[in-house]
Write a protein that holds these residues in place. Structure first.
Motif, PDB file in Angstrom:
ATOM      1  N   UNK A  50       0.649  -0.839  -0.617  1.00  0.00           N
ATOM      2  CA  UNK A  50      -0.155   0.187   0.110  1.00  0.00           C
ATOM      3  C   UNK A  50       0.467   1.012   0.132  1.00  0.00           C
ATOM      4  N   UNK A  51       2.041   1.649   0.549  1.00  0.00           N
ATOM      5  CA  UNK A  51       2.839   1.935   0.932  1.00  0.00           C
ATOM      6  C   UNK A  51       3.996   2.498  -0.181  1.00  0.00           C
ATOM      7  N   UNK A  52       3.546   1.642  -1.092  1.00  0.00           N
ATOM      8  CA  UNK A  52       4.201   1.668  -2.860  1.00  0.00           C
ATOM      9  C   UNK A  52       3.583   2.324  -3.534  1.00  0.00           C
ATOM     10  N   UNK A  53       1.746   1.642  -3.176  1.00  0.00           N
ATOM     11  CA  UNK A  53       0.671   2.595  -4.288  1.00  0.00           C
ATOM     12  C   UNK A  53       0.603   3.906  -4.217  1.00  0.00           C
ATOM     13  N   UNK A  54       0.851   3.892  -3.154  1.00  0.00           N
ATOM     14  CA  UNK A  54       1.063   5.705  -2.817  1.00  0.00           C
ATOM     15  C   UNK A  54       2.305   6.476  -3.037  1.00  0.00           C
ATOM     16  N   UNK A  55       2.592   6.038  -3.248  1.00  0.00           N
ATOM     17  CA  UNK A  55       4.481   6.602  -3.421  1.00  0.00           C
ATOM     18  C   UNK A  55       4.195   6.487  -5.433  1.00  0.00           C
ATOM     19  N   UNK A  56       4.103   5.672  -6.147  1.00  0.00           N
ATOM     20  CA  UNK A  56       3.940   5.433  -6.905  1.00  0.00           C
ATOM     21  C   UNK A  56       2.962   6.545  -7.373  1.00  0.00           C
ATOM     22  N   UNK A  57       1.661   6.585  -7.120  1.00  0.00           N
ATOM     23  CA  UNK A  57       0.578   7.740  -8.036  1.00  0.00           C
ATOM     24  C   UNK A  57       0.590   8.931  -7.672  1.00  0.00           C
ATOM     25  N   UNK A  58       1.641   9.145  -6.233  1.00  0.00           N
ATOM     26  CA  UNK A  58       1.309  10.346  -6.395  1.00  0.00           C
ATOM     27  C   UNK A  58       2.669  10.917  -6.990  1.00  0.00           C
ATOM     28  N   UNK A  59       3.578   9.941  -7.195  1.00  0.00           N
ATOM     29  CA  UNK A  59       4.725  10.355  -8.032  1.00  0.00           C
ATOM     30  C   UNK A  59       4.781  11.311  -8.987  1.00  0.00           C
ATOM     31  N   UNK A  60       3.601   9.844  -9.763  1.00  0.00           N
ATOM     32  CA  UNK A  60       3.223  10.181 -11.748  1.00  0.00           C
ATOM     33  C   UNK A  60       2.402  11.710 -11.523  1.00  0.00           C
ATOM     34  N   UNK A  61       1.167  11.462 -10.526  1.00  0.00           N
ATOM     35  CA  UNK A  61       0.975  12.883 -10.906  1.00  0.00           C
ATOM     36  C   UNK A  61       1.266  14.485 -10.391  1.00  0.00           C
ATOM     37  N   UNK A  62       2.320  14.431  -9.409  1.00  0.00           N
ATOM     38  CA  UNK A  62       3.356  15.678  -8.982  1.00  0.00           C
ATOM     39  C   UNK A  62       4.204  15.710 -10.212  1.00  0.00           C
ATOM     40  N   UNK A  63       4.546  14.798 -10.778  1.00  0.00           N
ATOM     41  CA  UNK A  63       5.336  14.724 -12.271  1.00  0.00           C
ATOM     42  C   UNK A  63       4.503  15.271 -13.749  1.00  0.00           C
ATOM     43  N   UNK A  64       3.112  15.172 -13.897  1.00  0.00           N
ATOM     44  CA  UNK A  64       2.387  16.158 -14.773  1.00  0.00           C
ATOM     45  C   UNK A  64       2.617  17.103 -14.496  1.00  0.00           C
ATOM     46  N   UNK A  65       2.416  17.804 -12.405  1.00  0.00           N
ATOM     47  CA  UNK A  65       2.654  19.294 -12.464  1.00  0.00           C
ATOM     48  C   UNK A  65       3.991  19.736 -13.147  1.00  0.00           C
ATOM     49  N   UNK A  66       4.575  18.611 -13.029  1.00  0.00           N
ATOM     50  CA  UNK A  66       6.532  18.826 -13.400  1.00  0.00           C
ATOM     51  C   UNK A  66       7.176  19.399 -14.472  1.00  0.00           C
ATOM     52  N   UNK A  67       5.930  18.783 -15.277  1.00  0.00           N
ATOM     53  CA  UNK A  67       6.159  19.165 -16.757  1.00  0.00           C
ATOM     54  C   UNK A  67       5.522  19.904 -17.412  1.00  0.00           C
ATOM     55  N   UNK A  74      10.460  22.174  -6.890  1.00  0.00           N
ATOM     56  CA  UNK A  74       9.811  21.212  -5.938  1.00  0.00           C
ATOM     57  C   UNK A  74       8.342  21.120  -5.369  1.00  0.00           C
ATOM     58  N   UNK A  75       7.736  20.297  -4.942  1.00  0.00           N
ATOM     59  CA  UNK A  75       6.602  20.936  -4.139  1.00  0.00           C
ATOM     60  C   UNK A  75       5.901  22.129  -3.762  1.00  0.00           C
ATOM     61  N   UNK A  76       7.476  23.127  -3.059  1.00  0.00           N
ATOM     62  CA  UNK A  76       6.387  24.744  -2.947  1.00  0.00           C
ATOM     63  C   UNK A  76       6.634  25.280  -3.822  1.00  0.00           C
ATOM     64  N   UNK A  77       7.270  25.008  -5.797  1.00  0.00           N
ATOM     65  CA  UNK A  77       7.170  25.426  -7.232  1.00  0.00           C
ATOM     66  C   UNK A  77       5.982  25.604  -7.669  1.00  0.00           C
ATOM     67  N   UNK A  78       5.231  23.929  -7.062  1.00  0.00           N
ATOM     68  CA  UNK A  78       4.160  23.463  -7.571  1.00  0.00           C
ATOM     69  C   UNK A  78       2.873  24.461  -6.753  1.00  0.00           C
ATOM     70  N   UNK A  79       2.676  24.695  -5.945  1.00  0.00           N
ATOM     71  CA  UNK A  79       2.193  25.661  -4.379  1.00  0.00           C
ATOM     72  C   UNK A  79       1.950  26.629  -5.222  1.00  0.00           C
ATOM     73  N   UNK A  80       2.634  27.191  -5.465  1.00  0.00           N
ATOM     74  CA  UNK A  80       2.997  28.700  -5.804  1.00  0.00           C
ATOM     75  C   UNK A  80       2.644  29.025  -7.400  1.00  0.00           C
ATOM     76  N   UNK A  81       3.180  28.285  -7.850  1.00  0.00           N
ATOM     77  CA  UNK A  81       2.555  28.873  -9.995  1.00  0.00           C
ATOM     78  C   UNK A  81       1.332  28.062  -9.823  1.00  0.00           C
ATOM     79  N   UNK A  82       0.825  26.355  -9.322  1.00  0.00           N
ATOM     80  CA  UNK A  82      -0.297  25.700  -9.254  1.00  0.00           C
ATOM     81  C   UNK A  82      -1.488  25.852  -8.742  1.00  0.00           C
ATOM     82  N   UNK A  83      -1.597  26.482  -7.438  1.00  0.00           N
ATOM     83  CA  UNK A  83      -1.930  26.716  -5.773  1.00  0.00           C
ATOM     84  C   UNK A  83      -2.456  28.218  -6.037  1.00  0.00           C
TER      85      UNK A  83
END
Length: 439
Positions: A50-67, A74-83
């Motif tokens: 379950x832990x690996x499941x959370x990491x995999x889909x969390x990673x892939x989801x955030x990578x879409x913001x990175x792209x 990282x996450x601070x920049x995603x908050x700044x730009x997208x929120x």
């Protein structure tokens, strides 16, 4: 080199992600996971998955913001730009005043536990905490005055932590000797725990923590749209295999009852079983260096975060905090702030352990649980932006599972600590909101 150069292939991306994800948590959280599952090995394996499941889909989801972003951070920049900038400030305050220092303190304390084992010292909480204080001061000093030495120690510790993980896993595959006899009274009884096994998830999240850093390499990966989802899936799965090999190797050698009885001391006992009288000392030496490497890496983040926030005007007295010492290339004010916050959390950690407020857990797990709450807002943003709704939905589900497990682990004190984290987040949000109004 051009900052936009794509110089990492799929293989390199996978190896970097594995290196980021494998931490020290597995060494001192494996027994906690087994304890929360009532000694049920199958349930423990499920929790790891379950832990690996959370990491995999969390990673892939955030990578879409990175792209979709050219910003680094990282996450601070995603908050700044997208929120929003205030939301980014809130997240940054949470990282400065709760996340980084609480995890640094707990890992330093664990290093104190292994130090008392290694040198045969009386393992009192007070002594372990005092040793933790010494390690914190040492690594703050090392990383403030010598960037090169801090980096070299990080490289050495990364290699060290893989040796016992892979070694125990391989030995466990071929181990045929009977498990040692255990006493009749166990710290945690073997029993059916029902849905209570979800309380093991915060400990699992700790073992996989650091995964959000993996998305920061997206800009430097060739054909990132294709390769990053693959790397962010294969990487965590490889880490899962390593963790399960280590965990099942321990179970094969000494059995679940023995692990529950000896807790963090289990690995020392395994070392003696495998390699004789000096074996426990040898394995503990490897693990202690690995754990100290994590402390070193966390201190690197703790020292730099206030400086990065000050450059964006997200902290009071930012003009002072962002002033950098020419010799150390770091901010003296940021270093002082980081040390004071960390020492405060060391005191809080000591009190929670002394009086058993967190039922066998620790403050770092709560900080990690709260971080999963903050990720949900980013996942929702990806849900709105992306045509593929499945991945962000699974990311949200993973976060909710982790948060639910955290609350189940201690329904009384965990919500109170989560409220404290929420207040810290809100203070950062409100500060930036007010700063924007003044501008």
């Amino acid at each position: 080199m051009n900052s936009n150069t794509k110089h990492y292939g799929l293989g390199t991306a996978i190896s970097m992600i594995v290196g980021i994800l494998i931490g020290s948590g597995i060494f001192f959280k494996a027994d906690d996971i087994l304890g929360f599952t009532g000694g049920n090995v199958g349930l423990s394996v499920l929790v790891f998955c379950i832990g690996a499941f959370c990491v995999i889909f969390g990673n892939i989801t955030l990578s879409q913001l990175a792209a979709r972003s050219d910003r680094r951070g990282g996450v601070l920049a995603y908050f700044e730009e997208f929120i929003s900038e205030p939301a980014a400030a809130g997240f940054g305050w949470f990282q400065i005043f709760a996340y980084y220092p609480s995890i640094s303190v707990v890992v330093s304390w664990v290093a104190g536990i292994y130090t008392t084992m290694l040198f045969g010292l009386n393992p009192t909480l007070e002594l372990q905490t005092l040793i933790a204080l010494g390690y914190l001061i040492f690594f703050f000093t090392l990383n403030y005055f010598s960037l090169k030495l801090g980096g070299r120690f990080q490289n050495i510790s990364t290699i060290m932590k893989l040796i016992p993980l892979i070694g125990i896993g391989l030995i466990g595959i071929f181990w045929k000797a009977p498990v040692p006899v255990t006493s009749e009274t166990l710290v945690v009884p073997l029993s059916q725990v029902g849905w209570g096994f979800l309380a093991a998830l915060p400990a699992t999240a700790f073992s996989f923590d650091g995964w959000v850093v993996a998305t920061s390499i997206t800009h430097e990966v060739k054909d990132a749209k294709r390769n990053m989802p693959i790397a962010l899936t294969i990487g965590p799965l490889l880490v899962l295999v390593v963790y399960l090999a280590y965990f099942l190797g321990m179970v094969a050698i000494v059995g679940p009852k023995y692990i529950l009885e000896h807790r963090d001391n289990t690995i020392y006992q395994i070392g003696q079983i495998l390699f004789g009288e000096q074996g426990g000392t040898l394995i503990l030496s490897f693990i202690l260096i690995a754990v100290l490497g994590v402390v070193n890496g966390l201190v690197l983040g703790v020292l730099r975060m206030p400086q990065a926030m000050a450059l964006k005007g997200m902290l009071p007295k930012s003009e002072r905090i962002k002033v950098i010492n020419e010799k150390t290339q770091l901010s003296p004010s940021a270093a002082k702030l980081s040390i004071l916050v960390s020492l405060s959390w060391l005191l809080i950690h000591y009190l929670t352990q002394k009086f058993g407020f967190l039922s066998g857990g620790d403050i770092s797990e709560i900080a990690i649980v709260f971080s999963y709450i903050t990720y949900i807002s980013l996942y929702l943003k990806v849900f709105k932006l992306s045509k593929n709704k499945v991945v962000p939905l699974l990311g949200i589900l993973g976060s909710l599972i982790i948060v639910g497990g955290g609350i189940i682990s201690n329904p009384t004190f965990v919500p109170l600590f989560l409220l404290a984290c929420s207040i810290i987040f809100y203070c950062g949000y409100a500060y930036m909101k007010k700063a924007q109004t003044i501008k």
